[in-house]
Design a protein around this motif. Structure first.
Motif, PDB file in Angstrom:
ATOM      1  N   TYR A 131       0.834  -1.077   0.009  1.00  0.00           N
ATOM      2  CA  TYR A 131      -0.092   0.052  -0.131  1.00  0.00           C
ATOM      3  C   TYR A 131       0.993   1.275  -0.119  1.00  0.00           C
ATOM      4  N   LYS A 132       1.948   1.263   0.875  1.00  0.00           N
ATOM      5  CA  LYS A 132       2.674   2.422   1.032  1.00  0.00           C
ATOM      6  C   LYS A 132       3.547   2.825  -0.506  1.00  0.00           C
ATOM      7  N   ASN A 135       0.663   3.949  -2.862  1.00  0.00           N
ATOM      8  CA  ASN A 135       0.357   5.168  -2.433  1.00  0.00           C
ATOM      9  C   ASN A 135       1.368   6.259  -3.023  1.00  0.00           C
ATOM     10  N   THR A 138       0.908   6.767  -6.923  1.00  0.00           N
ATOM     11  CA  THR A 138      -0.561   7.699  -7.021  1.00  0.00           C
ATOM     12  C   THR A 138      -0.520   9.071  -6.762  1.00  0.00           C
ATOM     13  N   LYS A 142      -3.672  11.648  -7.026  1.00  0.00           N
ATOM     14  CA  LYS A 142      -4.324  12.182  -5.825  1.00  0.00           C
ATOM     15  C   LYS A 142      -4.111  13.694  -5.933  1.00  0.00           C
ATOM     16  N   PHE A 193      -8.370   4.019  -5.399  1.00  0.00           N
ATOM     17  CA  PHE A 193      -8.469   3.141  -4.459  1.00  0.00           C
ATOM     18  C   PHE A 193      -8.858   1.849  -4.588  1.00  0.00           C
ATOM     19  N   THR A 196      -6.154   0.279  -6.620  1.00  0.00           N
ATOM     20  CA  THR A 196      -4.913  -0.328  -5.778  1.00  0.00           C
ATOM     21  C   THR A 196      -5.350  -1.465  -4.888  1.00  0.00           C
TER      22      THR A 196
END
Length: 217
Positions: A131-132, A135, A138, A142, A193, A196
């Motif tokens: 996830y990190k 993130n 992306t 965002k 989201f 991902t």
């Protein structure tokens, strides 16, 4: 005798009193160094756990590899019926994650999953690493969404303060514009989201499946 007192004294300290355990260990380091290797290793594992629970992840990484090596060399995998090897590997991986060493943390998490594919805690560590990383990938997307939200908010303000009073003929057009911007940003954000989440879930499931005993031949 002094070394035994240091051993017993450390164990008397409550497990959740991290600061006191750390302080006691560091003040009595010489005595602890003289303990038999099993008792010394036991105390050092508790010390690393206290460091970890105190958020001193850099300190954990400074000592954990040496302790893991000693456990392997001296066959001390089980200390008081606790799998000290897996415990230390997890502390290492979680500390790597918390110090933003994501590539290293992911490798450590995969090593843990190889040892125990169905462990929820190990899966969560790998999930957090992925996830990190995603993130970071992306962030630009965002940022664009945030810009669209701010732009739509600015148009709403202009609509209320200016258009409604002086350019009423453009009211419908400005409403269409801000609603379109807001909806576009929301769709892109939800898609980001969702994609991902699905990508990470698939990767984790694949990693776990690949490391199950039936697939390790």
């Amino acid at each position: 005798m002094v070394t035994l007192e240091a051993y017993l004294g450390f164990l008397k300290i409550e497990e959740n009193n991290f600061a006191k355990r750390i302080n006691f260990f560091e003040r009595n380091l010489h005595s602890i160094e003289q303990l038999p290797i099993t008792e010394k290793t036991e105390i050092e594992i508790y010390y690393l756990q206290a460091l970890f629970d105190s958020g001193k992840y850099v300190h954990v990484l400074r000592f954990v590899d040496e302790l893991i090596e000693r456990i392997i060399i001296n066959n001390l995998v089980l200390v008081k019926e606790i799998d000290s090897y897996r415990k230390l590997i997890f502390l290492k991986g979680a500390s790597q994650y918390n110090t933003d060493k994501i590539d290293s943390a992911e490798k450590t998490a995969l090593e843990l999953i190889r040892l125990e594919p169905d462990n929820v805690k190990y899966r969560k560590l790998l999930e957090n690493c992925l996830y990190k990383r995603e993130n970071k990938k992306t962030l630009n997307l965002k940022a664009v969404c945030m810009f669209l939200y701010l732009l739509s908010a600015a148009i709403i303000a202009v609509n209320l303060l200016v258009v409604n009073h002086f350019y009423y003929q453009y009211k419908e057009l400005t409403e269409v514009i801000w609603k379109s911007l807001f909806l576009s940003a929301s769709i892109v954000l939800v898609w980001s989201f969702a994609s991902t989440y699905l990508k990470i879930k698939q990767r984790i499931d694949r990693h776990i499946e690949d490391r199950k005993p039936s697939n390790l031949k």
